[in-house]
Motif scaffolding. Structure first.
Motif, PDB file in Angstrom:
ATOM      1  N   LEU A  14       2.140  -5.306  -6.934  1.00 26.48           N
ATOM      2  CA  LEU A  14       1.513  -3.995  -7.027  1.00 26.48           C
ATOM      3  C   LEU A  14       2.040  -3.119  -5.903  1.00 26.48           C
ATOM      4  O   LEU A  14       2.035  -3.535  -4.741  1.00 26.48           O
ATOM      5  N   VAL A  15       2.516  -1.932  -6.253  1.00 29.97           N
ATOM      6  CA  VAL A  15       2.968  -0.957  -5.267  1.00 29.97           C
ATOM      7  C   VAL A  15       2.167   0.318  -5.483  1.00 29.97           C
ATOM      8  O   VAL A  15       2.251   0.932  -6.543  1.00 29.97           O
ATOM      9  N   LEU A  16       1.396   0.704  -4.508  1.00 30.52           N
ATOM     10  CA  LEU A  16       0.641   1.952  -4.571  1.00 30.52           C
ATOM     11  C   LEU A  16       1.512   3.057  -3.985  1.00 30.52           C
ATOM     12  O   LEU A  16       2.160   2.853  -2.961  1.00 30.52           O
ATOM     13  N   PHE A  17       1.535   4.216  -4.641  1.00 31.11           N
ATOM     14  CA  PHE A  17       2.370   5.303  -4.132  1.00 31.11           C
ATOM     15  C   PHE A  17       1.737   6.640  -4.461  1.00 31.11           C
ATOM     16  O   PHE A  17       0.893   6.741  -5.347  1.00 31.11           O
ATOM     17  N   SER A  18       2.150   7.651  -3.724  1.00 27.32           N
ATOM     18  CA  SER A  18       1.729   9.020  -3.987  1.00 27.32           C
ATOM     19  C   SER A  18       2.970   9.905  -3.948  1.00 27.32           C
ATOM     20  O   SER A  18       4.086   9.432  -3.729  1.00 27.32           O
ATOM     21  N   ALA A  19       2.781  11.193  -4.130  1.00 29.19           N
ATOM     22  CA  ALA A  19       3.904  12.124  -4.105  1.00 29.19           C
ATOM     23  C   ALA A  19       4.571  12.149  -2.734  1.00 29.19           C
ATOM     24  O   ALA A  19       5.755  12.469  -2.618  1.00 29.19           O
ATOM     25  N   LEU A  20       3.848  11.800  -1.695  1.00 31.55           N
ATOM     26  CA  LEU A  20       4.416  11.782  -0.348  1.00 31.55           C
ATOM     27  C   LEU A  20       5.399  10.629  -0.160  1.00 31.55           C
ATOM     28  O   LEU A  20       6.187  10.638   0.779  1.00 31.55           O
ATOM     29  N   ALA A  57      14.364  -0.516   1.131  1.00 29.47           N
ATOM     30  CA  ALA A  57      14.210  -1.081  -0.206  1.00 29.47           C
ATOM     31  C   ALA A  57      14.513  -2.576  -0.250  1.00 29.47           C
ATOM     32  O   ALA A  57      13.931  -3.306  -1.050  1.00 29.47           O
ATOM     33  N   ASN A  58      15.394  -3.060   0.625  1.00 30.05           N
ATOM     34  CA  ASN A  58      15.713  -4.487   0.612  1.00 30.05           C
ATOM     35  C   ASN A  58      14.523  -5.351   1.031  1.00 30.05           C
ATOM     36  O   ASN A  58      14.454  -6.516   0.653  1.00 30.05           O
ATOM     37  N   TYR A  59      13.561  -4.809   1.767  1.00 31.21           N
ATOM     38  CA  TYR A  59      12.354  -5.573   2.111  1.00 31.21           C
ATOM     39  C   TYR A  59      11.578  -5.932   0.858  1.00 31.21           C
ATOM     40  O   TYR A  59      11.038  -7.024   0.742  1.00 31.21           O
ATOM     41  N   TYR A  60      11.499  -5.007  -0.077  1.00 34.84           N
ATOM     42  CA  TYR A  60      10.782  -5.265  -1.332  1.00 34.84           C
ATOM     43  C   TYR A  60      11.439  -6.425  -2.069  1.00 34.84           C
ATOM     44  O   TYR A  60      10.772  -7.344  -2.522  1.00 34.84           O
ATOM     45  N   VAL A  61      12.743  -6.394  -2.171  1.00 34.29           N
ATOM     46  CA  VAL A  61      13.475  -7.452  -2.878  1.00 34.29           C
ATOM     47  C   VAL A  61      13.299  -8.788  -2.155  1.00 34.29           C
ATOM     48  O   VAL A  61      13.034  -9.816  -2.790  1.00 34.29           O
ATOM     49  N   GLU A  62      13.434  -8.797  -0.831  1.00 35.07           N
ATOM     50  CA  GLU A  62      13.307 -10.035  -0.062  1.00 35.07           C
ATOM     51  C   GLU A  62      11.920 -10.653  -0.222  1.00 35.07           C
ATOM     52  O   GLU A  62      11.787 -11.855  -0.427  1.00 35.07           O
ATOM     53  N   LEU A  63      10.884  -9.832  -0.132  1.00 38.13           N
ATOM     54  CA  LEU A  63       9.521 -10.357  -0.252  1.00 38.13           C
ATOM     55  C   LEU A  63       9.213 -10.793  -1.678  1.00 38.13           C
ATOM     56  O   LEU A  63       8.532 -11.791  -1.891  1.00 38.13           O
ATOM     57  N   TYR A  69       0.825  -1.207   0.000  1.00 39.32           N
ATOM     58  CA  TYR A  69       0.000   0.000   0.000  1.00 39.32           C
ATOM     59  C   TYR A  69       0.861   1.260   0.000  1.00 39.32           C
ATOM     60  O   TYR A  69       0.361   2.364  -0.157  1.00 39.32           O
ATOM     61  N   ALA A  70       2.170   1.096   0.163  1.00 36.25           N
ATOM     62  CA  ALA A  70       3.151   2.172   0.038  1.00 36.25           C
ATOM     63  C   ALA A  70       4.506   1.511  -0.183  1.00 36.25           C
ATOM     64  O   ALA A  70       4.712   0.376   0.248  1.00 36.25           O
ATOM     65  N   PRO A  71       5.430   2.175  -0.849  1.00 34.78           N
ATOM     66  CA  PRO A  71       6.759   1.582  -1.005  1.00 34.78           C
ATOM     67  C   PRO A  71       7.396   1.396   0.369  1.00 34.78           C
ATOM     68  O   PRO A  71       7.284   2.266   1.229  1.00 34.78           O
ATOM     69  N   PRO A  72       8.054   0.279   0.604  1.00 33.51           N
ATOM     70  CA  PRO A  72       8.681   0.072   1.908  1.00 33.51           C
ATOM     71  C   PRO A  72       9.805   1.079   2.143  1.00 33.51           C
ATOM     72  O   PRO A  72      10.495   1.478   1.198  1.00 33.51           O
ATOM     73  N   GLN A  73       9.982   1.495   3.383  1.00 35.63           N
ATOM     74  CA  GLN A  73      11.035   2.446   3.720  1.00 35.63           C
ATOM     75  C   GLN A  73      12.425   1.837   3.524  1.00 35.63           C
ATOM     76  O   GLN A  73      13.371   2.534   3.232  1.00 35.63           O
TER      77      GLN A  73
END
Length: 110
Positions: A72-78, A37-43, A31-35
């Protein structure tokens, strides 16, 4: 291990303290990019290809890991900082300023 669930809600804080190897992941939705980045790769590395998709990919000569996997990664300008850590500075700027709403990011190491 017999635990089966259609949906598993996992927070980044839980994953930080408990790095469980979760089996049977077919699709990830952030629901947001992980803070971190390695968590995204691991998962993403824990995702599994369905048997039918794996058979089709091997028939096409694409290899066992190709096709059928999408996250799917949901993101906004924040989320600019976290998005920049995932896709790089120039890609993040493009994604945040573009009119289109769907982006496809491929793994360039394969």
């Amino acid at each position: 291990f017999v635990g089966r669930a259609r949906v598993l809600l996992l927070t980044e804080r839980f994953y930080f303290y408990n790095r469980f190897r979760i089996r049977g992941i077919h699709r990830l939705v952030f629901y947001a990019p992980p803070q971190h980045a390695n968590y995204y790769v691991e998962l993403c590395n824990l995702t599994e290809v369905d048997g039918a998709v794996k058979a089709q990919a091997s028939e096409d000569g694409a290899g066992a890991g190709a096709g059928g996997l999408s996250n799917l990664v949901l993101f906004s300008a924040l989320d600019a900082g976290a998005l920049e850590r995932l896709v790089g500075t120039s890609n993040a700027k493009h994604m945040l300023s573009a009119r289109q709403t769907v982006f496809s990011v491929a793994d360039s190491s394969r």
